[in-house]
Design a protein around this motif. Structure first.
Motif, PDB file in Angstrom:
ATOM      1  N   ILE A 108      -3.070  -7.745  -3.478  1.00 52.51           N
ATOM      2  CA  ILE A 108      -3.869  -7.106  -2.385  1.00 52.51           C
ATOM      3  C   ILE A 108      -3.382  -5.620  -2.486  1.00 52.51           C
ATOM      4  O   ILE A 108      -2.040  -5.319  -2.106  1.00 52.51           O
ATOM      5  CB  ILE A 108      -3.401  -7.774  -0.985  1.00 52.51           C
ATOM      6  N   GLU A 109      -4.175  -4.554  -2.740  1.00 58.67           N
ATOM      7  CA  GLU A 109      -3.719  -3.336  -2.924  1.00 58.67           C
ATOM      8  C   GLU A 109      -3.861  -2.954  -1.197  1.00 58.67           C
ATOM      9  O   GLU A 109      -4.930  -2.667  -0.672  1.00 58.67           O
ATOM     10  CB  GLU A 109      -4.608  -2.484  -3.656  1.00 58.67           C
ATOM     11  N   GLY A 110      -2.584  -2.242  -0.585  1.00 59.20           N
ATOM     12  CA  GLY A 110      -2.540  -1.872   0.611  1.00 59.20           C
ATOM     13  C   GLY A 110      -2.956  -0.416   0.738  1.00 59.20           C
ATOM     14  O   GLY A 110      -3.390  -0.098   1.773  1.00 59.20           O
ATOM     15  N   GLY A 111      -2.905   0.431  -0.119  1.00 58.04           N
ATOM     16  CA  GLY A 111      -3.269   2.016   0.090  1.00 58.04           C
ATOM     17  C   GLY A 111      -2.214   2.716  -0.951  1.00 58.04           C
ATOM     18  O   GLY A 111      -1.631   2.144  -1.761  1.00 58.04           O
ATOM     19  N   TRP A 112      -2.197   3.967  -0.672  1.00 59.97           N
ATOM     20  CA  TRP A 112      -1.704   4.968  -1.310  1.00 59.97           C
ATOM     21  C   TRP A 112      -0.577   5.433  -0.418  1.00 59.97           C
ATOM     22  O   TRP A 112      -0.677   6.251   0.430  1.00 59.97           O
ATOM     23  CB  TRP A 112      -2.606   6.058  -1.928  1.00 59.97           C
ATOM     24  N   THR A 162       0.504  -4.652  -3.257  1.00 56.22           N
ATOM     25  CA  THR A 162       0.872  -3.631  -4.142  1.00 56.22           C
ATOM     26  C   THR A 162       0.361  -2.448  -3.652  1.00 56.22           C
ATOM     27  O   THR A 162      -0.407  -2.182  -2.611  1.00 56.22           O
ATOM     28  CB  THR A 162      -0.174  -3.695  -5.698  1.00 56.22           C
ATOM     29  N   ALA A 163       0.848  -1.291  -4.042  1.00 53.02           N
ATOM     30  CA  ALA A 163       0.727  -0.108  -3.770  1.00 53.02           C
ATOM     31  C   ALA A 163      -0.026   0.701  -4.749  1.00 53.02           C
ATOM     32  O   ALA A 163      -0.211   0.238  -6.041  1.00 53.02           O
ATOM     33  CB  ALA A 163       1.982   0.792  -3.554  1.00 53.02           C
ATOM     34  N   PHE A 164      -0.648   1.851  -4.572  1.00 51.79           N
ATOM     35  CA  PHE A 164      -1.507   2.612  -5.445  1.00 51.79           C
ATOM     36  C   PHE A 164      -0.995   4.048  -5.519  1.00 51.79           C
ATOM     37  O   PHE A 164      -0.438   4.338  -4.498  1.00 51.79           O
ATOM     38  CB  PHE A 164      -3.002   2.415  -4.887  1.00 51.79           C
ATOM     39  N   GLY A 165      -0.853   4.659  -6.655  1.00 46.50           N
ATOM     40  CA  GLY A 165      -0.710   5.953  -7.058  1.00 46.50           C
ATOM     41  C   GLY A 165      -1.103   6.624  -8.178  1.00 46.50           C
ATOM     42  O   GLY A 165      -1.712   5.918  -8.934  1.00 46.50           O
ATOM     43  N   VAL A 212       3.027  -2.351  -8.490  1.00 47.46           N
ATOM     44  CA  VAL A 212       1.742  -1.071  -8.242  1.00 47.46           C
ATOM     45  C   VAL A 212       0.969  -1.023  -9.353  1.00 47.46           C
ATOM     46  O   VAL A 212       1.379  -1.068 -10.261  1.00 47.46           O
ATOM     47  CB  VAL A 212       3.073   0.424  -8.117  1.00 47.46           C
ATOM     48  N   ALA A 213      -0.071  -0.222  -8.806  1.00 48.76           N
ATOM     49  CA  ALA A 213      -1.174   0.106  -9.749  1.00 48.76           C
ATOM     50  C   ALA A 213      -1.172   1.665  -9.866  1.00 48.76           C
ATOM     51  O   ALA A 213      -1.478   2.309  -8.770  1.00 48.76           O
ATOM     52  CB  ALA A 213      -2.314  -0.381  -9.466  1.00 48.76           C
ATOM     53  N   ILE A 214      -0.928   2.310 -11.011  1.00 47.39           N
ATOM     54  CA  ILE A 214      -0.960   3.786 -11.029  1.00 47.39           C
ATOM     55  C   ILE A 214      -2.073   4.069 -12.077  1.00 47.39           C
ATOM     56  O   ILE A 214      -2.285   3.618 -13.015  1.00 47.39           O
ATOM     57  CB  ILE A 214       0.452   4.385 -11.500  1.00 47.39           C
ATOM     58  N   VAL A 263       4.201  -3.350 -13.116  1.00 44.95           N
ATOM     59  CA  VAL A 263       3.170  -2.043 -13.185  1.00 44.95           C
ATOM     60  C   VAL A 263       1.820  -2.537 -13.850  1.00 44.95           C
ATOM     61  O   VAL A 263       1.856  -2.838 -14.986  1.00 44.95           O
ATOM     62  CB  VAL A 263       3.819  -0.829 -13.960  1.00 44.95           C
ATOM     63  N   ILE A 264       0.810  -2.014 -13.242  1.00 41.69           N
ATOM     64  CA  ILE A 264      -0.424  -2.336 -13.736  1.00 41.69           C
ATOM     65  C   ILE A 264      -0.980  -0.731 -13.898  1.00 41.69           C
ATOM     66  O   ILE A 264      -1.024   0.044 -12.873  1.00 41.69           O
ATOM     67  CB  ILE A 264      -1.439  -2.867 -12.594  1.00 41.69           C
ATOM     68  N   PHE A 265      -1.428  -0.453 -14.996  1.00 39.46           N
ATOM     69  CA  PHE A 265      -1.588   0.826 -15.437  1.00 39.46           C
ATOM     70  C   PHE A 265      -3.457   0.851 -15.139  1.00 39.46           C
ATOM     71  O   PHE A 265      -3.996   0.260 -16.179  1.00 39.46           O
ATOM     72  CB  PHE A 265      -1.445   1.419 -16.715  1.00 39.46           C
ATOM     73  N   ASP A 266      -3.895   1.743 -14.447  1.00 41.05           N
ATOM     74  CA  ASP A 266      -5.502   1.896 -14.113  1.00 41.05           C
ATOM     75  C   ASP A 266      -6.021   3.008 -15.069  1.00 41.05           C
ATOM     76  O   ASP A 266      -5.436   4.310 -14.567  1.00 41.05           O
ATOM     77  CB  ASP A 266      -5.756   2.110 -12.697  1.00 41.05           C
ATOM     78  N   ALA A 267      -6.759   2.713 -16.136  1.00 40.72           N
ATOM     79  CA  ALA A 267      -7.101   3.649 -17.035  1.00 40.72           C
ATOM     80  C   ALA A 267      -8.270   4.209 -16.510  1.00 40.72           C
ATOM     81  O   ALA A 267      -9.306   3.961 -16.780  1.00 40.72           O
ATOM     82  CB  ALA A 267      -7.311   3.202 -18.473  1.00 40.72           C
ATOM     83  N   GLU A 268      -7.974   5.248 -15.743  1.00 43.74           N
ATOM     84  CA  GLU A 268      -9.068   6.024 -15.191  1.00 43.74           C
ATOM     85  C   GLU A 268     -10.334   6.544 -16.156  1.00 43.74           C
ATOM     86  O   GLU A 268     -10.040   7.308 -17.087  1.00 43.74           O
ATOM     87  CB  GLU A 268      -8.834   7.027 -14.145  1.00 43.74           C
ATOM     88  N   HIS A 269     -11.462   6.497 -15.773  1.00 39.92           N
ATOM     89  CA  HIS A 269     -12.600   7.034 -16.755  1.00 39.92           C
ATOM     90  C   HIS A 269     -12.656   6.526 -18.139  1.00 39.92           C
ATOM     91  O   HIS A 269     -12.928   7.059 -19.183  1.00 39.92           O
ATOM     92  CB  HIS A 269     -12.943   8.442 -16.467  1.00 39.92           C
TER      93      HIS A 269
END
Length: 537
Positions: free
Chosen positions: A43-47, A72-75, A101-103, A141-147
């Motif tokens: 559950i991603e709570g925010g940044w 999880t946190a996001f950043g 965390v998801a960055i 660590v979850i890496f979000d590969a943006e775009h």
């Protein structure tokens, strides 16, 4: 063995970026409990670095006991030219107290040079050093590969270098993001398949719905190897929203054979969707797939006839499997099967009445032609059926009513309704004021009936809607009035149609009262006016 797909919910972060969506810290904590109960994994709570509200959430959620989910946190990755240990956003992630965390980092070279305005090599270092820093501090660590998909289609070599840099730095999962939401399922399948072949860590998928394909693209990614799925409840999210987990979960689990949540929790999906809509102060779309009020609603007579024999003829899954229910609607399109089904819901066997069911259908079609709309006013429909069967009690009859609207020299309007009723053999003549003619009429009717039926104090009007049916006739147009009433426990809707808005309101109003009395007939035995007669059909 059933393969596991891990669910990552970002309703509290990405979902709140949707227009009109705002959640307080208390709202977020309420939703956290529901997501944990149903079996969401992350559950991603925010940044933490973006605003005080998210920081407060992370402080509060530390005291919440969860049975299954990880908060999880996001950043973002570190800023260009700054060591990871000195980056303020990364430090705030550490201080948030999360385990995971998801960055996100840039994987499209166009974004690197134009949005970040840095070099391609520096961006790879930003990704690598940020992941390594967070891993060294004990985080998953979850890496979000943006775009990623746009980047891959533009420059596949660089997009792959970016996610391989995250993997080499120790990322636990690489999530491929269709951030602009414009990819097609066949593109998603081909690219995910190639990435899964090249990486040794789990691959995830994060889709936006700009092409209305977020759910389809998510399923396509899982089909070709993704085992981590990100999305939001009810598809909330920026622009056109995110992949809707309420649709993703049953498609994956009931149709594709993956395990997402405990099987016994599938029946909670409908209530979860409604709960989040309620907390977010959103009107649930009646046509929302799987869980909407209309998702298993049948209107055409041929459809209803078939569903009564074999539900699978017009239902892709049993509605009960996800906590929804089948509904049969009544309208001018209704056939005998619709009427028989609705009557069965109310424990009436119309088959024993022979031609009565056909007479009721004819009456419905006539009324619908006049402007009635019984699928929105099932209480009025049930009264119609009871009356046609000769089983509707005559609780009261109207002699006449008058409504007076007066405006003095000031800006104030005053409204008074005078009403004369017959209750059994007694005449009741009373008056009451109200905030407008319908409200005054409602007060006068209640005042007249309270002596005989004290239970009327328990019910009230909760909604009132008016629709003009033929605008071309201007002020002489026929209007449809829908009234929703409640006793605090249940709600029911009634209808009236007339060229006179007061008359239409009266029809809907008395149907509301009669329906309430009919549903509580046992309680009427203690009322002074219990000796009732049957209304003539």
């Amino acid at each position: 063995m059933v393969e596991r797909v891990y669910l990552y919910d970002t309703t509290l972060r990405d979902g709140t970026q949707g227009e009109g969506i705002s959640l307080s810290v208390e709202d977020k904590l309420k939703i956290v409990h529901k997501l944990d109960e149903i079996g969401i994994d992350y559950i991603e709570g925010g940044w933490p670095g973006s605003n005080p509200k998210d920081m407060e959430f992370f402080e509060q959620v530390k005291h919440v006991r969860l049975n299954h989910a990880k908060i999880t946190a996001f950043g973002s990755t570190r800023r260009a030219g700054i060591p990871a240990r000195e980056d303020a956003n990364l430090q705030k992630i550490l201080h948030s107290g999360v385990q995971a965390v998801a960055i996100f980092g840039k994987t499209w070279d166009f974004h690197v040079t134009e949005a970040l305005q840095t070099t391609l090599d520096e961006n790879l270092s930003m990704i690598s050093e940020s992941v390594q820093f967070l891993k060294e501090n004990g985080l998953e660590v979850i890496f979000d590969a943006e775009h990623f998909f746009d980047g891959y289609k533009h420059n596949p070599d660089y997009a792959l270098q970016a996610i391989q840099a995250a993997e080499a730095a120790g990322a636990d999962c690489i999530t491929l993001c269709d951030t602009n939401g414009g990819s097609l399922p066949q593109e998603i399948e081909a690219i995910v398949q190639e990435v899964v072949r090249r990486l040794s860590v789990p691959v995830g998928i994060h889709c936006h719905n700009d092409g209305e394909l977020a759910v389809a693209n998510t399923l396509a990614a899982v089909r070709t190897g993704a085992r981590h799925v990100q999305g939001t409840i009810n598809g909330y999210g920026e622009r056109c929203g995110n992949a809707n987990l309420i649709s993703v979960i049953p498609n994956l689990q009931l149709k594709m054979g993956y395990q997402c949540i405990p099987e016994e929790h599938m029946k909670r999906l409908t209530s979860l969707a409604k709960y989040v809509h309620e907390v977010a102060n959103q009107v649930p779309p009646s046509n929302q797939p799987f869980v909407g009020k209309s998702a298993f609603a049948h209107k055409g007579g041929i459809h209803v006839s078939a569903v009564l024999k074999h539900p699978e003829t017009y239902e892709h899954i049993p509605p009960e499997s996800i906590g929804n229910k089948r509904r049969v609607l009544i309208s001018e399109l209704s056939g005998q099967s619709n009427v028989l089904y609705k009557a069965k819901e109310w424990n009436y066997d119309l088959n024993k009445y022979g031609s009565r069911s056909r007479e009721i259908i004819a009456k419905i079609k006539e009324k619908e032609h006049q402007g009635y709309h019984y699928e929105a006013a099932e209480a009025s429909f049930e009264l119609l059926v009871k009356q046609a069967l000769g089983e509707l009690k005559d609780y009261f009859t109207l002699d006449h009513f008058k409504v007076f609207v007066e405006k003095t020299g000031s800006e104030t309007f005053t409204t008074e309704a005078v009403i004369k009723l017959h209750v059994n053999d007694q005449v009741v003549h009373t008056a009451a004021e109200g905030n407008g003619p319908v409200n005054a009429l409602d007060h006068a009717l209640r005042k007249a009936l309270e002596e005989f039926f004290p239970m009327i104090k328990n019910m009230y009007l909760s909604d009132y809607k008016v629709r003009v049916l033929d605008e071309a006739d201007a002020t002489a147009s026929k209007v449809r009035v829908l009234i929703e009433s409640s006793d605090g426990k249940e709600k029911w809707s009634t209808i009236g149609v007339s060229t006179n808005i007061i008359e239409a309101s009266w029809y809907a109003l008395i149907d509301s009262v009669r329906y309430y009395f009919m549903k509580h007939e046992d309680a009427l035995k203690d009322c002074p006016a219990y000796q009732l007669h049957t209304v003539k059909s």
